[in-house]
Motif scaffolding. Structure first.
Motif, short mmCIF file in Angstrom:
data_model
loop_
_atom_site.label_atom_id
_atom_site.label_comp_id
_atom_site.label_asym_id
_atom_site.label_seq_id
_atom_site.Cartn_x
_atom_site.Cartn_y
_atom_site.Cartn_z
N GLU A 106 0.78 -1.23 0.00
CA GLU A 106 0.00 0.00 0.00
C GLU A 106 0.82 1.28 0.00
OE1 GLU A 106 -3.47 -0.08 2.65
OE2 GLU A 106 -2.63 -1.94 3.39
N LEU A 107 2.14 1.21 -0.15
CA LEU A 107 2.95 2.42 -0.05
C LEU A 107 3.24 3.06 -1.40
CD1 LEU A 107 5.50 1.49 2.72
CD2 LEU A 107 3.44 2.85 2.90
N SER A 108 2.89 2.41 -2.48
CA SER A 108 3.20 2.97 -3.80
C SER A 108 1.94 3.21 -4.61
CB SER A 108 4.15 2.01 -4.55
OG SER A 108 5.34 1.84 -3.85
N GLU A 109 0.84 3.44 -3.93
CA GLU A 109 -0.42 3.59 -4.63
C GLU A 109 -0.60 4.98 -5.22
OE1 GLU A 109 -3.42 2.59 -1.89
OE2 GLU A 109 -2.89 0.47 -1.77
N LEU A 110 -0.01 5.99 -4.59
CA LEU A 110 -0.25 7.36 -5.00
C LEU A 110 1.07 7.99 -5.43
CD1 LEU A 110 -2.67 8.34 -2.11
CD2 LEU A 110 -3.28 7.68 -4.42
N GLU A 111 1.52 7.63 -6.63
CA GLU A 111 2.82 8.07 -7.08
C GLU A 111 2.74 9.04 -8.25
OE1 GLU A 111 5.00 4.59 -8.08
OE2 GLU A 111 5.15 3.89 -6.02
N PHE A 112 1.54 9.46 -8.62
CA PHE A 112 1.39 10.31 -9.80
C PHE A 112 0.70 11.62 -9.48
CE2 PHE A 112 1.64 5.93 -11.24
CZ PHE A 112 2.59 6.01 -12.26
N GLU A 113 0.97 12.60 -10.33
CA GLU A 113 0.27 13.87 -10.26
C GLU A 113 -0.22 14.19 -11.66
OE1 GLU A 113 3.33 16.27 -8.61
OE2 GLU A 113 4.40 16.56 -10.50
N ALA A 114 -1.29 14.95 -11.73
CA ALA A 114 -1.87 15.31 -13.02
C ALA A 114 -2.20 16.80 -13.04
CB ALA A 114 -3.14 14.49 -13.29
N ARG A 115 -2.12 17.39 -14.22
CA ARG A 115 -2.40 18.81 -14.37
C ARG A 115 -3.86 19.03 -14.73
NH1 ARG A 115 1.53 20.98 -18.23
NH2 ARG A 115 0.13 20.10 -19.82
N SER A 116 -4.52 19.81 -13.92
CA SER A 116 -5.93 20.11 -14.16
C SER A 116 -6.08 21.07 -15.33
CB SER A 116 -6.56 20.72 -12.90
OG SER A 116 -7.86 21.21 -13.18
N SER A 117 -7.05 20.81 -16.18
CA SER A 117 -7.32 21.70 -17.31
C SER A 117 -8.07 22.95 -16.85
CB SER A 117 -8.14 20.97 -18.37
OG SER A 117 -9.38 20.53 -17.83
N LYS A 118 -8.56 22.93 -15.61
CA LYS A 118 -9.36 24.05 -15.11
C LYS A 118 -8.49 25.22 -14.63
CE LYS A 118 -13.15 21.03 -13.75
NZ LYS A 118 -14.03 20.57 -12.64
N ASP A 119 -7.35 24.92 -14.03
CA ASP A 119 -6.50 26.01 -13.54
C ASP A 119 -5.03 25.82 -13.91
OD1 ASP A 119 -5.73 23.98 -11.86
OD2 ASP A 119 -6.56 24.86 -10.05
N GLY A 120 -4.69 24.70 -14.57
CA GLY A 120 -3.32 24.47 -14.99
C GLY A 120 -2.39 24.05 -13.87
N ALA A 121 -2.91 23.82 -12.66
CA ALA A 121 -2.09 23.41 -11.53
C ALA A 121 -2.00 21.89 -11.47
CB ALA A 121 -2.70 23.95 -10.23
N TRP A 122 -1.00 21.42 -10.73
CA TRP A 122 -0.76 19.98 -10.59
C TRP A 122 -1.30 19.50 -9.25
CZ3 TRP A 122 1.39 16.80 -14.33
CH2 TRP A 122 1.96 17.45 -15.43
N TYR A 123 -2.06 18.38 -9.30
CA TYR A 123 -2.63 17.78 -8.10
C TYR A 123 -2.28 16.30 -8.04
CZ TYR A 123 -5.57 21.98 -8.04
OH TYR A 123 -6.01 23.28 -8.02
N ASP A 124 -2.22 15.76 -6.85
CA ASP A 124 -1.95 14.33 -6.69
C ASP A 124 -3.13 13.51 -7.22
OD1 ASP A 124 -0.33 14.93 -3.55
OD2 ASP A 124 0.57 14.57 -5.50
N VAL A 125 -2.81 12.40 -7.85
CA VAL A 125 -3.82 11.51 -8.41
C VAL A 125 -4.21 10.47 -7.38
CG1 VAL A 125 -4.30 9.76 -10.16
CG2 VAL A 125 -3.05 11.83 -10.78
#
Length: 241
Positions: A106-125
């Motif tokens: 369960e320690l490698s489940e959240l390893e990505f981030e994605a850029r929102s098209s709404k504000d151009g910022a990066w959020y954790d996936v």
């Protein structure tokens, strides 16, 4: 997007998160003294630093993980005996094996981030919900962001808007930064704090002290070309693509 729920807002480091402690407790009971191995602790620290729960906080060092295990074992003097009683036939072989990173549950489940098209910022996936191929032949995935509900799910371009999660920089990494480097920077405003891509345009080196790095980094945000003077604590190292 309701930025009041953003998962990356910075908090001061006050120890391990509840989720991290629960995982370490579980691993301690599963593996016993094997968790004290340096390689094990290094893999744990690396995984914690790439998880959403650690986003916006100072990184965890492997020695902090090892110290926690040591202190916890002192609080549980009967741990080794209990483990032997549960599984005497395999305990000996398990204690000699240094757990590898991929074996940590369960320690490698959240390893990505994605850029929102709404504000151009990066959020954790939080999760990938589906994929599709658009008319131009490029692949898109539907993502759910950490801390947001299904109403904020988005289709994003895999090649342009999904990447391995950026990791906060340590004080010791200050000297490796140079003008022109691309970073992820925390843009702090009165009512929100969001991560945007930026690049370093100037560096003012200063002597470090007990508080850590005191250097000043002049950065230019990629989304609007605005410039700002920031300290190292607001910068993350972007993954090499």
């Amino acid at each position: 997007m309701d930025h009041g729920l953003r998962p990356r807002q910075r908090e001061f480091f006050i120890g391990f998160t509840k989720g991290e402690i629960e995982r370490m407790e579980k691993l301690l009971r599963q593996s016993g003294e094997a968790v004290l191995a340096r390689e094990f602790c290094q893999n744990m620290a690396k995984s914690f630093n790439r998880s959403a729960g650690r986003a916006g906080k100072p990184i965890v060092k492997w020695i902090q993980v090892q110290n926690w295990f040591q202190e916890r074992m002192q609080e549980l003097p009967n741990l080794s005996r209990d483990l032997q009683g549960v599984c005497p036939s395999t305990k000996a072989s398990e204690s000699k094996e240094i757990p590898k990173e991929e074996k940590i549950p369960e320690l490698s489940e959240l390893e990505f981030e994605a850029r929102s098209s709404k504000d151009g910022a990066w959020y954790d996936v939080d999760s990938f919900l589906g994929h599709r191929v658009v008319s131009v032949g490029e692949t898109e995935v539907r993502v759910r962001f950490v801390g947001f509900g299904g109403e904020e799910d988005e289709w994003v371009n895999v090649k342009k808007a999904v990447r391995e999660r950026s990791v906060p920089l340590e004080n010791s990494e200050c000297s490796s930064l140079k003008v022109g480097d691309h970073v992820l920077c925390l843009l702090e405003k009165r009512d929100q704090a969001i991560y945007y891509d930026a690049h370093i345009i100037e560096i003012h080196r200063r002597m470090h002290d007990i508080r850590g790095c005191r250097c000043l980094f002049f950065i230019r945000y990629n989304h609007d070309n605005s410039e700002e003077k920031v300290r190292l604590r607001r910068l993350c190292r972007r993954p090499i693509r």
